[in-house]
Design a protein around this motif. Structure first.
Motif, PDB file in Angstrom:
ATOM      1  N   TRP A 143      -6.631  -4.975  -2.924  1.00  7.82           N
ATOM      2  CA  TRP A 143      -6.904  -4.223  -1.708  1.00  7.82           C
ATOM      3  C   TRP A 143      -6.845  -2.727  -2.017  1.00  7.82           C
ATOM      4  CZ3 TRP A 143      -3.522  -7.082   2.470  1.00  7.82           C
ATOM      5  CH2 TRP A 143      -4.149  -8.295   2.798  1.00  7.82           C
ATOM      6  N   PRO A 144      -7.767  -1.941  -1.468  1.00  5.37           N
ATOM      7  CA  PRO A 144      -7.793  -0.509  -1.800  1.00  5.37           C
ATOM      8  C   PRO A 144      -6.495   0.207  -1.451  1.00  5.37           C
ATOM      9  CG  PRO A 144      -9.825  -1.164  -0.688  1.00  5.37           C
ATOM     10  CD  PRO A 144      -8.885  -2.330  -0.602  1.00  5.37           C
ATOM     11  N   THR A 145      -5.836  -0.222  -0.373  1.00  5.82           N
ATOM     12  CA  THR A 145      -4.618   0.479   0.048  1.00  5.82           C
ATOM     13  C   THR A 145      -3.345  -0.236  -0.389  1.00  5.82           C
ATOM     14  OG1 THR A 145      -4.758  -0.671   2.173  1.00  5.82           O
ATOM     15  CG2 THR A 145      -5.705   1.544   2.049  1.00  5.82           C
ATOM     16  N   ALA A 146      -3.467  -1.218  -1.268  1.00  2.00           N
ATOM     17  CA  ALA A 146      -2.270  -1.935  -1.717  1.00  2.00           C
ATOM     18  C   ALA A 146      -1.372  -1.009  -2.513  1.00  2.00           C
ATOM     19  CB  ALA A 146      -2.671  -3.131  -2.575  1.00  2.00           C
ATOM     20  N   PRO A 147      -0.055  -1.209  -2.470  1.00  4.65           N
ATOM     21  CA  PRO A 147       0.853  -0.350  -3.237  1.00  4.65           C
ATOM     22  C   PRO A 147       0.554  -0.376  -4.728  1.00  4.65           C
ATOM     23  CG  PRO A 147       2.062  -1.682  -1.667  1.00  4.65           C
ATOM     24  CD  PRO A 147       0.666  -2.204  -1.685  1.00  4.65           C
ATOM     25  N   ASP A 148       0.641   0.776  -5.342  1.00  2.00           N
ATOM     26  CA  ASP A 148       0.454   0.886  -6.786  1.00  2.00           C
ATOM     27  C   ASP A 148       1.681   0.300  -7.479  1.00  2.00           C
ATOM     28  OD1 ASP A 148       0.015   1.585  -9.367  1.00  2.00           O
ATOM     29  OD2 ASP A 148      -0.020   3.755  -9.038  1.00  2.00           O
ATOM     30  N   ARG A 149       1.445  -0.630  -8.427  1.00  2.00           N
ATOM     31  CA  ARG A 149       2.565  -1.315  -9.080  1.00  2.00           C
ATOM     32  C   ARG A 149       3.463  -0.328  -9.825  1.00  2.00           C
ATOM     33  NH1 ARG A 149       3.265  -6.707 -10.374  1.00  2.00           N
ATOM     34  NH2 ARG A 149       1.119  -7.177  -9.810  1.00  2.00           N
ATOM     35  N   SER A 150       2.886   0.774 -10.312  1.00  3.33           N
ATOM     36  CA  SER A 150       3.711   1.748 -11.027  1.00  3.33           C
ATOM     37  C   SER A 150       4.689   2.452 -10.093  1.00  3.33           C
ATOM     38  CB  SER A 150       2.818   2.787 -11.711  1.00  3.33           C
ATOM     39  OG  SER A 150       2.109   3.530 -10.732  1.00  3.33           O
ATOM     40  N   GLU A 151       4.347   2.541  -8.798  1.00  6.48           N
ATOM     41  CA  GLU A 151       5.231   3.179  -7.837  1.00  6.48           C
ATOM     42  C   GLU A 151       6.128   2.172  -7.135  1.00  6.48           C
ATOM     43  OE1 GLU A 151       3.207   5.619  -5.081  1.00  6.48           O
ATOM     44  OE2 GLU A 151       1.867   6.494  -6.555  1.00  6.48           O
ATOM     45  N   LEU A 152       5.632   0.959  -6.936  1.00  2.00           N
ATOM     46  CA  LEU A 152       6.388  -0.053  -6.209  1.00  2.00           C
ATOM     47  C   LEU A 152       6.335  -1.363  -7.001  1.00  2.00           C
ATOM     48  CD1 LEU A 152       7.874  -1.192  -3.795  1.00  2.00           C
ATOM     49  CD2 LEU A 152       5.712  -1.433  -2.611  1.00  2.00           C
ATOM     50  N   PRO A 153       7.318  -1.597  -7.870  1.00  2.00           N
ATOM     51  CA  PRO A 153       7.307  -2.840  -8.662  1.00  2.00           C
ATOM     52  C   PRO A 153       7.471  -4.045  -7.740  1.00  2.00           C
ATOM     53  CG  PRO A 153       9.380  -1.672  -8.921  1.00  2.00           C
ATOM     54  CD  PRO A 153       8.491  -0.774  -8.134  1.00  2.00           C
ATOM     55  N   TYR A 154       6.512  -4.949  -7.781  1.00  2.00           N
ATOM     56  CA  TYR A 154       6.544  -6.072  -6.866  1.00  2.00           C
ATOM     57  C   TYR A 154       5.980  -7.315  -7.533  1.00  2.00           C
ATOM     58  CZ  TYR A 154       1.535  -5.170  -6.271  1.00  2.00           C
ATOM     59  OH  TYR A 154       0.196  -4.993  -6.490  1.00  2.00           O
ATOM     60  N   GLN A 155       6.237  -8.425  -6.896  1.00  2.00           N
ATOM     61  CA  GLN A 155       5.649  -9.693  -7.309  1.00  2.00           C
ATOM     62  C   GLN A 155       4.933 -10.295  -6.103  1.00  2.00           C
ATOM     63  OE1 GLN A 155       8.263 -12.410  -9.290  1.00  2.00           O
ATOM     64  NE2 GLN A 155       6.861 -14.145  -9.118  1.00  2.00           N
ATOM     65  N   THR A 156       3.711 -10.730  -6.318  1.00  2.00           N
ATOM     66  CA  THR A 156       2.925 -11.281  -5.228  1.00  2.00           C
ATOM     67  C   THR A 156       3.114 -12.788  -5.149  1.00  2.00           C
ATOM     68  OG1 THR A 156       1.259  -9.558  -5.501  1.00  2.00           O
ATOM     69  CG2 THR A 156       0.595 -11.526  -4.287  1.00  2.00           C
ATOM     70  N   ILE A 157       3.310 -13.278  -3.949  1.00  2.00           N
ATOM     71  CA  ILE A 157       3.380 -14.714  -3.692  1.00  2.00           C
ATOM     72  C   ILE A 157       2.137 -15.083  -2.886  1.00  2.00           C
ATOM     73  CG2 ILE A 157       4.728 -16.601  -2.708  1.00  2.00           C
ATOM     74  CD1 ILE A 157       6.169 -15.060  -4.928  1.00  2.00           C
ATOM     75  N   ALA A 158       1.250 -15.841  -3.476  1.00  2.00           N
ATOM     76  CA  ALA A 158       0.001 -16.203  -2.808  1.00  2.00           C
ATOM     77  C   ALA A 158       0.290 -17.063  -1.581  1.00  2.00           C
ATOM     78  CB  ALA A 158      -0.914 -16.948  -3.777  1.00  2.00           C
ATOM     79  N   LEU A 159      -0.529 -16.902  -0.576  1.00  2.00           N
ATOM     80  CA  LEU A 159      -0.405 -17.684   0.647  1.00  2.00           C
ATOM     81  C   LEU A 159      -1.660 -18.523   0.849  1.00  2.00           C
ATOM     82  CD1 LEU A 159       1.039 -15.087   3.196  1.00  2.00           C
ATOM     83  CD2 LEU A 159       2.292 -16.785   1.861  1.00  2.00           C
ATOM     84  N   ARG A 160      -1.464 -19.679   1.443  1.00  2.00           N
ATOM     85  CA  ARG A 160      -2.623 -20.453   1.872  1.00  2.00           C
ATOM     86  C   ARG A 160      -3.242 -19.798   3.101  1.00  2.00           C
ATOM     87  NH1 ARG A 160      -0.155 -26.203   2.812  1.00  2.00           N
ATOM     88  NH2 ARG A 160       1.373 -24.848   3.840  1.00  2.00           N
ATOM     89  N   LYS A 161      -4.394 -20.265   3.488  1.00  2.00           N
ATOM     90  CA  LYS A 161      -5.176 -19.600   4.519  1.00  2.00           C
ATOM     91  C   LYS A 161      -4.401 -19.365   5.808  1.00  2.00           C
ATOM     92  CE  LYS A 161      -9.380 -20.103   7.280  1.00  2.00           C
ATOM     93  NZ  LYS A 161     -10.564 -20.942   7.580  1.00  2.00           N
TER      94      LYS A 161
END
Length: 449
Positions: free
Chosen positions: A84-102
């Motif tokens: 996503w264009p506005t998603a947090p930059d990983r270098s600024e906000l270390p995160y892990q994504t958990i995929a979701l179903r629909k």
């Protein structure tokens, strides 16, 4: 829970836990989220964050600042795609994504913070609007900190993790703290509730300024229409913002581990806030009735008969704080034109205001004298005074200054005094300077046959 069915956290909460929900706008939800993050930051609580929030950049600014302050925070983003264009930059906000179903967490937003001795969460979900309700207030918010509600949300998130490879890996690693007992120390919860109350007062002040700016820029199409709409909007916000804290405290009362002193503190806080809300509702209704009332029939009023009785009623309150409360009525004062209950209410509000902003050992004096073709009824105090920036705002509904010794009012007393005076053909004047007290003068019409 059916593992194939979509996961919704709302359904994980019991009916009693959902009873604490309140309708909010996205803006109000964002303000409460910001308050939670700022609380974590101010107390240096290194929390694991579970987040599902709107993708717009503004929602992530405070979270980024929090993560930059703390070393290696753990952040789990539920369904947020880094593309996503506005998603947090990983270098600024270390995160892990958990995929979701629909349909997982469809229409729900979450912020769950888990730290040592503190766990708290905010859950907002789309709601069915009542007929005639403003379309912008389309979320319900539940603020949860009780062990039971935290456990229910934790179980819902664990069910969610089963459907994601990243989530399954987390389940073998204590699920990011979800498998531990989620509980908070009573001291931290007390601290958080007090923090929320302060944040809500600041939010009210910000909204009041925004409403004033809007009313200055957008003229009313009908005389009085914009004032009434702004007042009703302000009153609605005043009634809603403390409810989050009150209902959070109510859920905490269900905790079996709550000690009697903490239980009593929560009960006292709930009672105090409910009394304040009750007074606000009564005052708001009275003010609206005054604004919409037909022009009153003015009667001759002898201030020498009215002022002493009102002053004597408030002398015990003044004596409790060693404040001298006295009055002086000019000799041969002609009658004022007005409505007696309204004049009493004006005087009560002005005396209350004077006592509230006067320190122990000060004085409040009521005087009545003729001034040209008017009767000047003045209340002068030796209190904190009012700065030049605040003087134009003191009669705005819900505007508050910092009172002495925390004796906060509801922000309608001076508004009511002004409205009642205007209905009786009078005006109110102010002379004040910081640190030197204030003088409020109600200029009443002199009665003539």
């Amino acid at each position: 829970m059916d593992t194939d069915a979509p996961v919704t956290l709302q359904t994980c909460l019991s009916e009693s836990q959902l009873r604490g929900q309140i309708p909010v706008t996205p803006r109000a939800f964002k303000a409460i989220l910001q308050s939670l993050i700022e609380f974590l930051q101010s107390r240096s609580l290194a929390a694991t964050l579970w987040l599902k929030l709107p993708k717009e950049e503004a929602w992530w600014e405070d979270i980024r600042q929090y993560c930059q302050q703390l070393a290696e925070p753990r952040v789990y983003l539920l369904g947020l795609e880094p593309s996503w264009p506005t998603a947090p930059d990983r270098s600024e906000l270390p995160y892990q994504t958990i995929a979701l179903r629909k349909d997982d967490l469809k229409g729900e937003y979450l912020c769950l913070a888990i730290a040592d001795n503190f766990a708290c969460g905010l859950l907002a979900f789309r709601r069915t609007q009542a007929p005639g309700e403003a379309s912008r207030r389309n979320l319900s918010l539940v603020c949860f900190a009780s062990p039971g509600a935290l456990q229910s949300i934790g179980q819902g998130l664990q069910s969610l993790l089963h459907h994601s490879p990243a989530g399954q890996a987390l389940l073998t690693q204590n699920a990011g703290g979800l498998a531990t007992e989620l509980a908070s120390s009573a001291a931290l919860i007390d601290d958080f509730l007090s923090w929320q109350l302060r944040a809500q007062n600041e939010l009210r002040a910000t909204l009041a300024e925004a409403r004033k700016a809007d009313s200055d820029l957008v003229p009313s199409s009908k005389p009085g229409d914009s004032i009434d709409r702004a007042f009703l909007d302000a009153a609605g916000q005043e009634l809603r913002t403390p409810l989050t804290t009150i209902k959070t405290a109510l859920t905490l009362l269900n905790s079996p581990n709550l000690k009697p002193p903490q239980r009593q503190r929560y009960l006292d806080m709930i009672r105090r806030e409910c009394d304040r809300q009750s007074a606000l509702v009564t005052s708001a209704i009275e003010l609206l009735q005054v604004q919409t009332a037909a022009p009153p029939q003015l009667q001759p009023l002898q201030l020498g008969e009215i002022v002493p009785g009102v002053v004597s009623t408030y002398q015990p309150l003044a004596r409790e704080r060693s404040i001298t409360l006295a009055y002086t009525i000019a000799a041969n004062l002609p009658p004022a034109a007005g409505v007696e209950p309204w004049l009493r209410q004006i005087l009560i509000n002005l005396i209350n205001n004077g006592i509230r902003f006067t320190a122990n050992g000060g004085s409040v004096r009521v005087t009545a004298a003729q001034s040209g073709d008017r009767i000047a009824l003045a209340v002068e105090d030796t209190g904190t005074g009012i700065g030049s920036a605040d003087l134009p705002r003191v009669f705005d509904a819900f505007f508050r200054r910092l009172p002495v010794e925390g004796l906060e009012g509801i922000g309608l007393g001076l508004t009511m005094a002004q409205q009642l005076l205007q209905q009786m053909g009078g005006v109110i004047q102010i002379k004040s300077s910081p640190g030197r007290g204030s003088r409020f003068t109600a200029m009443l019409l002199a009665y003539s046959e």
